[in-house]
Design a protein around this motif. Structure first.
Motif, short mmCIF file in Angstrom:
data_model
loop_
_atom_site.label_atom_id
_atom_site.label_comp_id
_atom_site.label_asym_id
_atom_site.label_seq_id
_atom_site.Cartn_x
_atom_site.Cartn_y
_atom_site.Cartn_z
N LYS A 45 -21.01 -1.16 -12.04
CA LYS A 45 -21.75 -0.98 -11.05
C LYS A 45 -20.96 -0.16 -10.01
O LYS A 45 -20.15 -0.40 -9.63
CB LYS A 45 -22.21 -2.43 -10.51
N CYS A 46 -21.77 1.00 -9.68
CA CYS A 46 -21.32 1.87 -8.72
C CYS A 46 -22.27 1.91 -7.62
O CYS A 46 -23.38 1.96 -7.66
CB CYS A 46 -21.19 3.29 -9.07
N PHE A 47 -21.68 1.59 -6.47
CA PHE A 47 -22.44 1.36 -5.16
C PHE A 47 -22.58 2.74 -4.61
O PHE A 47 -23.35 2.53 -3.44
CB PHE A 47 -21.82 0.22 -4.23
N GLY A 48 -22.17 3.49 -4.95
CA GLY A 48 -22.23 4.99 -4.38
C GLY A 48 -23.61 5.39 -4.82
O GLY A 48 -24.25 5.85 -4.21
N CYS A 49 -23.62 5.54 -6.34
CA CYS A 49 -24.49 6.50 -7.00
C CYS A 49 -25.72 5.44 -7.48
O CYS A 49 -26.60 5.75 -7.75
CB CYS A 49 -24.16 7.34 -7.88
N GLY A 50 -25.19 4.30 -7.54
CA GLY A 50 -26.23 3.31 -8.17
C GLY A 50 -26.21 3.12 -9.65
O GLY A 50 -26.85 2.31 -10.05
N LEU B 158 -12.50 4.87 -8.61
CA LEU B 158 -13.43 6.07 -8.36
C LEU B 158 -14.34 6.34 -9.20
O LEU B 158 -14.08 6.31 -10.44
CB LEU B 158 -12.52 7.11 -7.97
N CYS B 159 -15.41 6.47 -8.78
CA CYS B 159 -16.63 6.46 -9.74
C CYS B 159 -16.24 7.88 -10.71
O CYS B 159 -16.30 9.24 -10.11
CB CYS B 159 -17.72 6.65 -9.03
N PRO B 160 -16.42 7.75 -11.79
CA PRO B 160 -16.69 8.97 -12.69
C PRO B 160 -18.14 10.01 -12.68
O PRO B 160 -17.94 10.90 -13.12
CB PRO B 160 -16.51 8.54 -14.18
N PHE B 161 -18.95 9.02 -12.16
CA PHE B 161 -20.36 9.93 -12.06
C PHE B 161 -20.85 10.37 -10.68
O PHE B 161 -21.59 11.24 -10.76
CB PHE B 161 -21.32 8.86 -12.36
N HIS B 162 -20.00 10.14 -9.72
CA HIS B 162 -20.18 11.25 -8.45
C HIS B 162 -18.95 11.40 -7.79
O HIS B 162 -18.00 10.57 -8.01
CB HIS B 162 -21.26 10.36 -7.73
N SER B 163 -18.70 12.26 -7.18
CA SER B 163 -17.58 12.57 -6.38
C SER B 163 -17.45 11.55 -4.96
O SER B 163 -18.40 11.73 -4.27
CB SER B 163 -17.39 14.16 -6.23
ZN LIG Z 1 -20.99 6.51 -8.65
#
Ligand SMILES: [Zn+2]
Length: 677
Positions: A60-65, A39-44
């Motif tokens: 690399k997070c594909f949710g928040c980029g 789970l990304c620590p930078f967005h929920s």
């Molecule tokens: Zn993210």
């Protein structure tokens, strides 16, 4: 703070493996090969879209980029500056992080910089003297008069004149004892393609010295006195000048200790404002406003608010939206900084200079006072952009814009201000709109897509038009000769970080500095080209894979930041090994592409390349993109020449025709290669 040596950065990136660094903050839920997911620590989020690649040493997070290497991760998650993050990791992994402050090399650099600054001060005095006394400068003097630049104003701003004749400044400086190296590093000269001759960059121009916060001259802007383009040329970044860290007239404005700083577009606007009593005015130097410029504002005496004036034409207004989005982002990152940003508009679509001349200072003071906060501006902007002359509102587009603008900020009050008017106008519950803002905020990609649809697309077209009109000389002479010299990259096994002379085949790349929004716009195809080149990495300069002339070079990119990035890439390139991607992320993190961190954009594009298992397929994709980019550039060049052809005669005409033939041959050669992929 001193510079951290490159070898220490390399050691940190080597020892601080991404899995253990990220593992402190993220629990991985899935592992396949060298890929970890969590789970990304930078967005929920509820489904993991945060990826770590242990082989490439990146995340690399594909949710928040968000994406980067271990250092970026620590900067983001611990809210640390770059050197702080390096020290943080150094402490955790037992690596000593020294600073290079006191050593001999640094001392040498400082001495050289001092010489260059002295040279620039002498050049300023030379230009001022020319402006006042040279018969050659009569045109400059009458221009200044026409713009109501009186003697006192010219003195205050150090207005000068660069003679039209070649070699005058050079011999003046040589007589003063400056070396060619010092001249080269001053930003006042361009270097010939062979690297053996230098030429004055500014000729026949009205000169505006650009000073640092302490009043030292560090660069110049030069205005053309005729009608030919470009109207303004600015010094390139040099040993003593980084345009992104400076503001025009800041050295004067900061002394005001005013609670408001005013930011306008051009030199002449600044001067007019100071003359009218607004000495708290500065201008960005031919770039979109950067975060370090905003920090500079925040550090200024009593400064509490920054009021921006944007040009009122469509391009200026589009630029305003982009700038606001970026500034909201900067402010979010600079926690603890309480700076209010406001947007002001000169009535009647005039620029400040014009308005003051017609209406006087008091009227202008009221314009400054009526500046809107960012939230107010955005709320109104969304409405104005979507209402027609008869007052009919395009409700769907209005709502879209409102939600988009609200998503830029994570400030509840700002969101409320942006949403509340819309809630009334659309007869829609406030929380429905606010929820949609929050939803968009956590999805960078959807937001970017909306932004693209909203205006960036239009801006791109405008930019292309501009490029065509101004007769771009991006493509240097001889570029399309069959014996194109290979791009120079680091000699085999050159030690990492050793600098390589800049041999990019751009003889006069002055327009890099003058195309204001160019560093903003990176063409998707060119981003893809960069990503494919980086993915090929050590194979890119492998003769058995890629022909020498097919190695991408800075001249292939029209976007300044991509140009700079590829140059830096080759500087640390080792033949046979390429460059570690984690190391290059470090380089990329200095740059912005289309308003986003460059490393995010490039990593995203690189994931497209991951799907090619076979390196030859990747190579073919790379070549296909490269050829397309080169053909596009040739077509633009061709259009320019054809236009020139219609107004030229005799020898000029013959030259253009022979150039067109060369382009044609070159294009055919590329097409031929293209068909063989
Ligand atoms: Zn993210």
């Amino acid at each position: 703070m001193g510079r951290i040596p490159e070898r220490v950065i390399d050691e940190i990136l080597d020892k601080a493996d991404i899995e253990s660094v990220v593992g402190h903050y993220v629990s991985f839920t899935k592992r396949s090969g060298s890929n970890l997911k969590g789970l990304c620590p930078f967005h929920s989020e509820k489904t993991p879209s945060f990826n770590v690649n242990t082989q490439k040493n990146i995340y690399k997070c594909f949710g928040c980029g968000k994406g980067g290497n271990a250092i970026n991760f620590i900067m983001n998650i611990e809210s640390l500056s770059y050197p702080e993050a390096v020290k943080f990791l150094g402490a955790r992994y037992g690596i000593d992080v020294p600073e290079e402050d006191s050593d001999y090399r640094e001392a040498g650099i400082k001495q050289h910089k001092d010489r260059v600054k002295k040279l620039l001060a002498d050049a300023e005095a030379f230009y001022i003297d020319e402006f006042r006394n040279s018969p050659d400068a009569s045109k400059a003097r009458s221009y200044a008069e026409g713009r109501q630049l009186d003697k006192e104003t010219c003195e205050k701003f150090g207005i000068g004149y660069a003679p039209a004749e070649w070699g005058v400044l050079k011999s003046f400086l040589a007589k003063k004892g400056y070396t060619e190296d010092e001249m080269k590093d001053s930003g006042l000269f361009t270097v010939s393609r062979e690297g053996d001759k230098i030429f004055e960059l500014f000729r026949g121009r009205l000169m505006f010295p650009i000073k640092d916060a302490f009043g030292n001259t560090i660069a110049f802007g030069g205005r053309n006195l005729g009608s030919e383009l470009p109207k303004y040329i600015n010094s390139p970044d040099s040993a003593v000048y980084k345009k992104q860290d400076n503001l025009y007239a800041y050295n004067i404005a900061k002394k005001e200790r005013s609670k408001t700083l005013i930011v306008v577009e051009g030199y002449m606007d600044v001067i007019a404002m100071h003359k009218a009593g607004f000495s708290n005015t500065v201008a960005a130097l031919g770039t979109a406003f950067t975060d370090s410029q905003l920090r500079l504002c925040a550090r200024t005496g009593n400064c509490e608010e920054v009021v921006f004036f944007f040009d009122s034409d469509a391009a200026g207004q589009n630029a305003a939206l982009r700038a606001i989005q970026m500034m909201i982002k900067y402010l979010r990152r600079m926690s603890g900084m309480s700076l209010i940003i406001k947007i002001a508009k000169v009535p009647g679509g005039k620029d400040p200079d014009e308005f003051i001349r017609q209406n006087g200072s008091e009227a202008f003071a009221r314009v400054v006072d009526s500046a809107q906060t960012v939230a107010e501006y955005l709320a109104q902007r969304a409405y104005n952009d979507n209402v027609d002359d008869k007052g009919k509102l395009d409700t769907a587009r209005y709502l879209n814009d409102i939600c988009l603008y609200g998503s830029w900020s994570d400030d509840e009050i700002a969101r409320d201000i942006i949403a509340s008017e819309a809630s009334k106008k659309l007869d829609m519950r406030l929380e429905v709109i606010i929820n949609r803002m929050a939803g968009l905020a956590s999805n960078d990609r959807e937001r970017e897509a909306m932004m693209e649809a909203r205006g960036l697309g239009r801006m791109k077209e405008g930019e292309l038009d501009h490029r065509r009109k101004s007769g771009s000389d991006e493509m240097p002479q001889g570029y399309y000769d069959s014996q194109v010299p290979p791009p120079e990259y680091a000699a085999p096994n050159a030690p990492q970080g050793e600098s390589v002379p800049n041999t990019d085949p751009l003889p006069f790349n002055v327009d890099e500095q003058t195309r204001i929004s160019q560093d903003e716009i990176a063409d998707p195809l060119q981003i893809s080209l960069m990503a494919h080149a980086l993915s090929l990495n050590e194979l890119l300069c492998d003769k058995s894979m890629v022909d020498k002339e097919d190695i991408v070079r800075a001249g292939d990119f029209t976007c300044v930041n991509l140009k700079k990035m590829i140059r830096e890439y080759y500087e640390i390139y080792t033949v046979g090994q390429g460059v570690s991607i984690a190391r290059f992320i470090d380089v990329m993190s200095k740059y912005v592409l289309n308003g986003r961190p460059a490393e995010d954009v490039i990593l995203e594009a690189m994931t497209q390349c991951d799907k090619y298992q076979d390196s030859r397929v990747l190579r073919d994709m790379y070549l296909a993109i490269l050829y397309k980019v080169r053909l596009e550039a040739m077509t633009i060049k061709e259009d320019d020449l054809v236009r020139q052809l219609s107004v030229s005669t005799g020898e000029d005409k013959d030259k253009i025709i022979s150039e067109l033939k060369k382009i044609d041959l070159y294009k055919n050669k590329i097409k031929d290669k293209e068909s063989r992929i």
